[in-house]
Enzyme design. Structure first.
Site, PDB file in Angstrom:
ATOM      1  CG  ASP A  44     -34.696  37.639  49.381  1.00  4.20           C
ATOM      2  OD1 ASP A  44     -34.093  37.290  50.416  1.00  4.20           O
ATOM      3  OD2 ASP A  44     -35.812  37.156  49.051  1.00  4.20           O
ATOM      4  CG  ASP A  83     -31.696  34.884  48.273  1.00  2.00           C
ATOM      5  OD1 ASP A  83     -31.521  33.644  48.259  1.00  2.00           O
ATOM      6  OD2 ASP A  83     -31.802  35.535  49.327  1.00  2.00           O
ATOM      7  CE  LYS A 113     -30.474  31.932  50.399  1.00  2.00           C
ATOM      8  NZ  LYS A 113     -31.842  32.378  50.708  1.00  2.00           N
ATOM      9  CD  GLU A 182     -33.712  33.061  57.929  1.00  2.00           C
ATOM     10  OE1 GLU A 182     -33.603  32.901  56.698  1.00  2.00           O
ATOM     11  OE2 GLU A 182     -33.897  34.187  58.445  1.00  2.00           O
TER      12      GLU A 182
HETATM   13  O1  KIV Z   1     -31.524  36.901  52.116  1.00  2.00           O
HETATM   14  C1  KIV Z   1     -30.671  36.457  52.900  1.00  2.00           C
HETATM   15  O2  KIV Z   1     -29.738  37.137  53.341  1.00  2.00           O
HETATM   16  C2  KIV Z   1     -30.800  35.065  53.301  1.00  2.00           C
HETATM   17  C3  KIV Z   1     -30.019  34.634  54.501  1.00  2.00           C
HETATM   18  C4  KIV Z   1     -30.660  35.166  55.711  1.00  2.00           C
HETATM   19  C5  KIV Z   1     -29.851  33.174  54.536  1.00  2.00           C
HETATM   20  O3  KIV Z   1     -31.541  34.338  52.721  1.00  2.00           O
END
Ligand code: KIV
Length: 275
Positions: A44, A83, A113, A182
């Site tokens: 995201d 995401d 995710k 992270e």
């Molecule tokens: O949204 C994203 O790109 C992420 C990464 C930073 C792990 O969650």
């Protein structure tokens, strides 16, 4: 070879490092896939790097499906993880399962995710029970940026570090196949990695994680609004793009482009009849 959640588990068991990079469109996904990355994350973060928002909060399910499906069309072998955007799973277990299902059916994800620890374990359990692999995300979770009061390293106090360790155990027990860490101190990420059966994927969490992930615009020097300390620039594609854009502008202005080899031909006797 097609990467799946089994690839992730086997890599952890064999001590082989996993690679993940973000992508948000078909052509980038193809390039990443051809380069041999294990997994493509449709993060995201597209809210920041593709849509120009200040954070990931405004990103919608429609955004994730639109970009996710484009990436899935370009990814033959990489595991596509999409995401779950802000408020697509926090509201209820029911919403979480329905929205994870949409990312699979309409976005063609191989896994989803979501951010959070113990508080989202009921959601993780229910999504996994529906047959959808879940990657968890702990540490600096950008959807909670307003609660954190800014982008900062997480888990630095004893209490915060203990909570991260407990959260990591909890998401593993809830059925997550991997967990992104992270902005976590290296030694804490090492300890979490050692304590888990599932792989940890680090971003700003040091070399001891089972794998690494970066936002591709960051590692290619294509996004300069903000560059975190953990980013390594593997190329200066942003500068190369600007150079090419400037050259194009100059050549169109001077008439050097298009040249004869870029033009289409028509027979002279046809064109002469038109005058
Ligand atoms: O949204 C994203 O790109 C992420 C990464 C930073 C792990 O969650």
């Amino acid at each position: 070879m097609k990467n799946t959640v089994l690839t992730f588990q086997q890599a952890k068991e064999k001590g082989e490092k996993l690679t993940m990079l973000t992508a948000y469109d078909y052509s980038t996904a193809r390039l990443l896939d051809e380069a041999g990355v294990n997994s493509i994350l449709v993060g995201d973060s597209l809210g920041n790097v593709m849509l120009g928002y200040d954070d990931t909060i405004p990103v919608t399910m429609e955004d994730m499906i639109h970009h996710g499906a484009a990436v899935a069309r370009g990814a033959e072998n990489a595991l596509v993880v999409i995401d779950m955007p802000f408020m697509s799973y926090q509201t209820s277990v029911y919403d979480a399962v329905v929205n994870a299902g949409r990312l699979m059916k309409e976005g063609h994800a191989g896994a989803v995710k979501l951010e959070g620890g113990q508080e989202v374990c009921p959601q993780i359990q229910a999504i996994v029970a529906a047959g959808i692999p879940v990657c968890a995300h702990l540490g600096l979770t950008p959807q909670s940026i307003h609660a954190f009061g800014g982008y900062r390293v997480q888990g630095k106090t004893e209490a915060a570090a203990k909570k991260l360790i407990e959260d990591a155990k909890a998401v593993e027990e809830a059925g997550a196949f991997a967990v992104v860490l992270e902005c976590v101190p290296k030694k804490l990420a090492d300890l979490i990695t050692k304590n888990l059966q599932i792989p940890t994927i680090g971003i700003g969490a040091g070399a001891g994680c089972d794998g690494q992930v970066l936002v591709y615009q960051d590692m290619l020097g294509m996004f300069s609004d903000f560059t975190p300390k953990f980013v390594k620039r593997y190329a200066e594609i942003g500068e190369a793009m600007k150079k090419a854009f400037r050259e194009y502008i100059e050549e169109v202005g001077s008439g050097a482009f298009p040249a004869a080899e870029h033009e289409y031909k028509i027979e002279d006797d046809v064109i002469e009849k038109l005058y």
